[in-house]
Design a protein around this motif. Sequence first.
Motif, PDB file in Angstrom:
ATOM      1  N   SER A   1       0.834  -1.204   0.000  1.00 24.06           N
ATOM      2  CA  SER A   1       0.000   0.000   0.000  1.00 24.06           C
ATOM      3  C   SER A   1       0.865   1.248   0.000  1.00 24.06           C
ATOM      4  CB  SER A   1      -0.921  -0.015   1.230  1.00 24.06           C
ATOM      5  OG  SER A   1      -1.659   1.174   1.333  1.00 24.06           O
TER       6      SER A   1
ATOM      7  N   ARG B   1       0.799   3.873  -2.846  1.00 26.18           N
ATOM      8  CA  ARG B   1       0.394   5.242  -2.504  1.00 26.18           C
ATOM      9  C   ARG B   1       1.476   6.238  -2.940  1.00 26.18           C
ATOM     10  NH1 ARG B   1      -0.700   4.176   2.184  1.00 26.18           N
ATOM     11  NH2 ARG B   1       1.288   4.663   3.178  1.00 26.18           N
TER      12      ARG B   1
ATOM     13  N   ARG C   1       0.786   9.113  -5.580  1.00 30.12           N
ATOM     14  CA  ARG C   1       1.020  10.503  -5.191  1.00 30.12           C
ATOM     15  C   ARG C   1       1.933  11.192  -6.208  1.00 30.12           C
ATOM     16  NH1 ARG C   1       3.617   9.775  -0.594  1.00 30.12           N
ATOM     17  NH2 ARG C   1       1.746   9.590   0.713  1.00 30.12           N
TER      18      ARG C   1
ATOM     19  N   ILE D   1      -5.974   9.435  -0.903  1.00 25.64           N
ATOM     20  CA  ILE D   1      -4.767   8.620  -0.814  1.00 25.64           C
ATOM     21  C   ILE D   1      -4.064   8.854   0.515  1.00 25.64           C
ATOM     22  CG2 ILE D   1      -2.449   8.319  -1.759  1.00 25.64           C
ATOM     23  CD1 ILE D   1      -4.570   6.875  -3.327  1.00 25.64           C
TER      24      ILE D   1
ATOM     25  N   THR E   1      -5.614   6.913   3.342  1.00 31.91           N
ATOM     26  CA  THR E   1      -5.241   5.495   3.446  1.00 31.91           C
ATOM     27  C   THR E   1      -3.988   5.297   4.284  1.00 31.91           C
ATOM     28  OG1 THR E   1      -3.919   5.569   1.409  1.00 31.91           O
ATOM     29  CG2 THR E   1      -6.253   5.010   1.200  1.00 31.91           C
TER      30      THR E   1
END
Length: 561
Positions: free
Chosen positions: A353, A357, A361, A401, A404
Amino acid sequence: MRDPIEITPPGQRLFVVFIATFATMSVYESVSPFVIPTVPDWWSNLLTIVFTSVVAVIIAFFPLSSFHKQYERSLAEMEKRTALERELRQNEIKFREMFNHANDAVLIHEISPAGPGRFIEVNDQACRMLGYTHEELLRSSVPDIDVPEQQENVSAIKEKLFREKNVIFRTEHLTRDRRRIPVEVSNRLIELDGQTVVMSIVRDIAECRSAEEALRESEIKFRGIFDAANDGIQFHDVLEDGSPGQFIDVNDVSCRMVGYTRDEMLNMSPLDITTGYHNRPLPEIVRELSQGHATFETEHRRKDGTTVPVEINSHTILHQGKKRVISIVRDITERKRTQDALLLSNRKLNLLSSITRHDIRNQITALQAYIELSKESVTDPVELARIGHEFRIAEKIRSQIEFTADYENLGVTSPVWQEICGIVNTAVAALPMGGVRLDIRQDGLEVFGDSLLEKVFYNLIDNALRYGGERLTTLRITSRENDGGLVISFDDDGMGIPDADKDRLFTKGFGKNTGLGLFLSREILSITGITITENGVPGIGARFEITVPKGAYRFSGKTGA
């Protein structure tokens, strides 16, 4: 020694002489004509004077007071003897009443070198218990009511009775219809009318024996459950300082769990098989246990040196007047393996993750840069508006995002005790408070929650600063206990929350910013059974109430209950 003769007082003596003389003369005058009819009158008068004088002299010198005193003494002795006899009869009546109204059978019987003999006296309860009349029992003897097998014990009981003057034993007696009654007999030697006899107090123990049999059955049943349980069960003493003492009893599972025999474990204490690891500080566990109950994790060391992780659920009880502890010990080896596998899986997922991410990003950053470049080459207001909308969508994606990153750590670590004042002050330090004052008076209050508990108060304070409006001046945190546990109130004096929004307040995506803050807060709290609601008044201020269940809060180290 005889009492001295007392002389009657003169006045009393003269009065008695006068009465006696007058009576004597009257009697003599009445009978003399018949006794001496031919005597002349002068001779009769002379005889009268001589006779009465002799009587007067005798009476004058007779000790009347001594005679009267002796009479009074005899009369007093008779009255005293009568009173003693009356008291004796009353005592006999009282004894007879107590004798016949005793709850136990009382039988007085003869005793000789050959053994117990004839009954001398029995009370009403003995008659009722054995089914005989009073007269029938007085014609009977002890062997008539003894069961045949009791004859084997008669000699030993008799010897002990003569040696110790008292003996207690259990046997069975036969009723008139030959039924057997279990009894407890207390025999005592007494003296009665100069003869040594036995007073037997006999108690029917049929109910007591039934209770004992029920107790034995219960113990057998308990022992069966005790040894057949899937978890280890340990019963041990508590030392004066509250630490665990020696084992009193352990079941078979406890023995198999650590590889010791039952006899070996009964010479040990829980500290002898514990590695020293506890998931919580030992003084904290001891303190909770002193209040009645504690649950914790530790490790037991087997006889071969290997260790086994266990979860212990301990309760303090009062047993035979002493404080003791009974513990349910569960082998959590499989649970630990599952937890370790799950943690490893979570770490891998979190790593994936995090990488994903980071890549997204970077792509969003590049997308926003291209959008900014597009704005420089476009002059059409409609196109500029469309580009602005695209930029806001990209920013929304960035916020989701970023969310998370917070949510992936939810529930990853075990809940811990956290001081409310400390985590609130940490959250305040990361926010622009401006002129808003924080009022918190919760020194010593700790809550058992997820490691992200600080995020909850961060979100509440952040929302108040964002939407409280210009009238917001104070944030206040208070608490109160109720039947359900502890309610922590977070109040502000801002604009409040409209009634129409309250039902959707904790829904994912609802809100003016990301719409995830309060949703995340509710999820963080729910991990340890904590709930959150909003009960403020629109236009006066918002009020969030966090309800902490019993056992999940404490003050100055004392568990809330």
